[in-house]
Design an enzyme around this catalytic site. Structure first.
Site, PDB file in Angstrom:
ATOM      1  N   GLU A   1       2.099  -4.360  20.455  1.00  0.00           N
ATOM      2  CA  GLU A   1       2.937  -3.564  19.392  1.00  0.00           C
ATOM      3  C   GLU A   1       2.954  -2.372  19.394  1.00  0.00           C
ATOM      4  O   GLU A   1       1.767  -1.555  19.960  1.00  0.00           O
ATOM      5  CB  GLU A   1       1.488  -4.074  18.035  1.00  0.00           C
TER       6      GLU A   1
ATOM      7  N   SER B   1       1.011  -1.217   0.455  1.00  0.00           N
ATOM      8  CA  SER B   1      -0.174   0.346  -0.094  1.00  0.00           C
ATOM      9  C   SER B   1       0.842   1.194   0.340  1.00  0.00           C
ATOM     10  O   SER B   1       0.210   2.673  -0.341  1.00  0.00           O
ATOM     11  CB  SER B   1      -1.064   0.080   1.356  1.00  0.00           C
TER      12      SER B   1
HETATM   13  P1  0O2 Z   1      -6.277  -1.706  12.755  1.00  0.00           P
HETATM   14  O1  0O2 Z   1      -7.685  -1.087  12.477  1.00  0.00           O
HETATM   15  O2  0O2 Z   1      -5.588  -0.436  12.511  1.00  0.00           O
HETATM   16  O3  0O2 Z   1      -6.533  -2.152  14.072  1.00  0.00           O
HETATM   17  P2  0O2 Z   1       1.055 -10.472  12.292  1.00  0.00           P
HETATM   18  O4  0O2 Z   1       0.264 -11.163  12.709  1.00  0.00           O
HETATM   19  O5  0O2 Z   1       1.521  -8.456  13.342  1.00  0.00           O
HETATM   20  O6  0O2 Z   1       2.140  -9.916  11.870  1.00  0.00           O
HETATM   21  P3  0O2 Z   1      -0.927  -7.791  11.382  1.00  0.00           P
HETATM   22  O7  0O2 Z   1      -1.255  -7.499  12.835  1.00  0.00           O
HETATM   23  O8  0O2 Z   1      -2.149  -7.673  10.674  1.00  0.00           O
HETATM   24  O9  0O2 Z   1       0.132  -9.566  11.260  1.00  0.00           O
HETATM   25  O10 0O2 Z   1       0.572  -6.578  11.042  1.00  0.00           O
HETATM   26  P4  0O2 Z   1       0.870  -5.449  10.335  1.00  0.00           P
HETATM   27  O11 0O2 Z   1       0.617  -5.854   8.488  1.00  0.00           O
HETATM   28  O12 0O2 Z   1       2.087  -5.592  11.094  1.00  0.00           O
HETATM   29  O13 0O2 Z   1       0.014  -4.547  10.528  1.00  0.00           O
HETATM   30  C1  0O2 Z   1      -0.527  -4.304  12.122  1.00  0.00           C
HETATM   31  C2  0O2 Z   1      -1.074  -2.752  11.974  1.00  0.00           C
HETATM   32  O14 0O2 Z   1      -0.557  -1.500  10.597  1.00  0.00           O
HETATM   33  C3  0O2 Z   1      -2.796  -2.944  11.458  1.00  0.00           C
HETATM   34  O15 0O2 Z   1      -3.471  -3.893  12.349  1.00  0.00           O
HETATM   35  C4  0O2 Z   1      -2.658  -1.314  11.580  1.00  0.00           C
HETATM   36  O16 0O2 Z   1      -2.509  -0.339  12.341  1.00  0.00           O
HETATM   37  C5  0O2 Z   1      -1.520  -0.879  10.550  1.00  0.00           C
HETATM   38  N1  0O2 Z   1      -1.529  -1.302   8.950  1.00  0.00           N
HETATM   39  C6  0O2 Z   1      -0.808  -2.306   8.172  1.00  0.00           C
HETATM   40  N2  0O2 Z   1      -1.136  -2.120   7.363  1.00  0.00           N
HETATM   41  C7  0O2 Z   1      -1.587  -1.090   6.533  1.00  0.00           C
HETATM   42  C8  0O2 Z   1      -1.659  -0.466   5.405  1.00  0.00           C
HETATM   43  O17 0O2 Z   1      -1.533  -0.712   4.439  1.00  0.00           O
HETATM   44  N3  0O2 Z   1      -2.626   0.933   5.785  1.00  0.00           N
HETATM   45  C9  0O2 Z   1      -2.670   1.935   7.371  1.00  0.00           C
HETATM   46  N4  0O2 Z   1      -2.911   2.595   6.941  1.00  0.00           N
HETATM   47  N5  0O2 Z   1      -2.654   0.334   8.165  1.00  0.00           N
HETATM   48  C10 0O2 Z   1      -1.565  -0.485   7.677  1.00  0.00           C
HETATM   49  P5  0O2 Z   1      -5.324  -3.758  11.997  1.00  0.00           P
HETATM   50  O18 0O2 Z   1      -5.451  -4.740  13.003  1.00  0.00           O
HETATM   51  O19 0O2 Z   1      -4.504  -4.544  10.360  1.00  0.00           O
HETATM   52  O20 0O2 Z   1      -6.195  -2.826  11.193  1.00  0.00           O
END
Ligand code: 0O2
Length: 201
Positions: free
Chosen positions: A145, A123
């Site tokens: 986290e 993204s």
């Molecule tokens: P929300 O609604 O923000 O809580 P893992 O098990 O740790 O390896 P995870 O948790 O999917 O897998 O890890 P990742 O990719 O590190 O993402 C954790 C959080 O980072 C997400 O939480 C988002 O807050 C943020 N994030 C990751 N990718 C993106 C992105 O492309 N755009 C934005 N704006 N934020 C991102 P959640 O629970 O997915 O969502």
């Protein structure tokens, strides 16, 4: 487990309070590091610290996404970010300094470190993620986290989260490309701001 039961357990005060306590502990420790670093560097180091405990519905959605059964045990073991702390730093290299302090100062186990600055997500998302194991008085350990980013990255992430992230109905290609371009501009801006800081100090 029935989804309704899961939502009830993961939404219970007992379950959420413990994560809230961990977030508050981390916030205190992060602010103290920020205070020390600001004195040392004679400038603002941390701009903001924010935290939240992930809501039960969001926990259920994420467990489903990961193909896991809905149980509180799975939530605690499989979700790294029920306790989620976000720290906004002044400069790009500050987030690495802070990450090092967090990994070393308190003896927490570093479960995972994800550097989405060196390797942004598709993204364009940039941040440094640290998953820590925080020991509890009863000997258990719970995960938290910490997302570390600059103000510029936070601007991008906030707008993208609102309009694009998790929005499957969006006409993907054009908009997503624009966001990737903006993310690159933000990276360049962070680099330039560091150069200006170094030139002026
Ligand atoms: P929300 O609604 O923000 O809580 P893992 O098990 O740790 O390896 P995870 O948790 O999917 O897998 O890890 P990742 O990719 O590190 O993402 C954790 C959080 O980072 C997400 O939480 C988002 O807050 C943020 N994030 C990751 N990718 C993106 C992105 O492309 N755009 C934005 N704006 N934020 C991102 P959640 O629970 O997915 O969502």
């Amino acid at each position: 487990m029935e989804e309704e039961k899961f939502l009830e357990l993961v939404g219970s005060v007992d379950f959420r309070d413990e994560y809230g306590e961990v977030c508050r502990q981390l916030e205190r420790q992060i602010r103290e590091i920020g205070r020390q670093m600001s004195l040392l560097l004679r400038r603002d180091f941390i701009i903001a610290v924010d935290w939240r405990v992930k809501g039960p519905k969001s926990c259920a959605e994420k467990l489903k996404r990961k193909g896991r059964e809905l149980t509180p045990e799975n939530a605690a073991e499989r979700l790294n970010d029920i306790a989620g702390v976000r720290v906004i730093c002044s400069f790009l290299d500050d987030i690495y300094l802070l990450c090092e302090r967090l990994a070393n100062d308190f003896g927490y186990q570093v479960i995972k470190k994800k550097d989405y600055v060196k390797k942004p997500k598709r993204s364009g998302y940039q941040s440094l993620h640290l998953v820590l194991g925080i020991p509890r008085p009863d000997g258990r350990q719970i995960r938290a986290e910490i997302q570390l980013r600059t103000q510029a990255m936070d601007f991008w992430a906030g707008v993208e989260h609102h309009f694009v992230y998790k929005n499957d109905e969006l006409p993907r290609d054009v908009v997503r490309k624009e966001f990737r371009e903006c993310a690159k501009a933000i990276y360049n801006l962070d680099q330039k701001m560091m150069s200006l800081r170094d030139y002026l100090s």
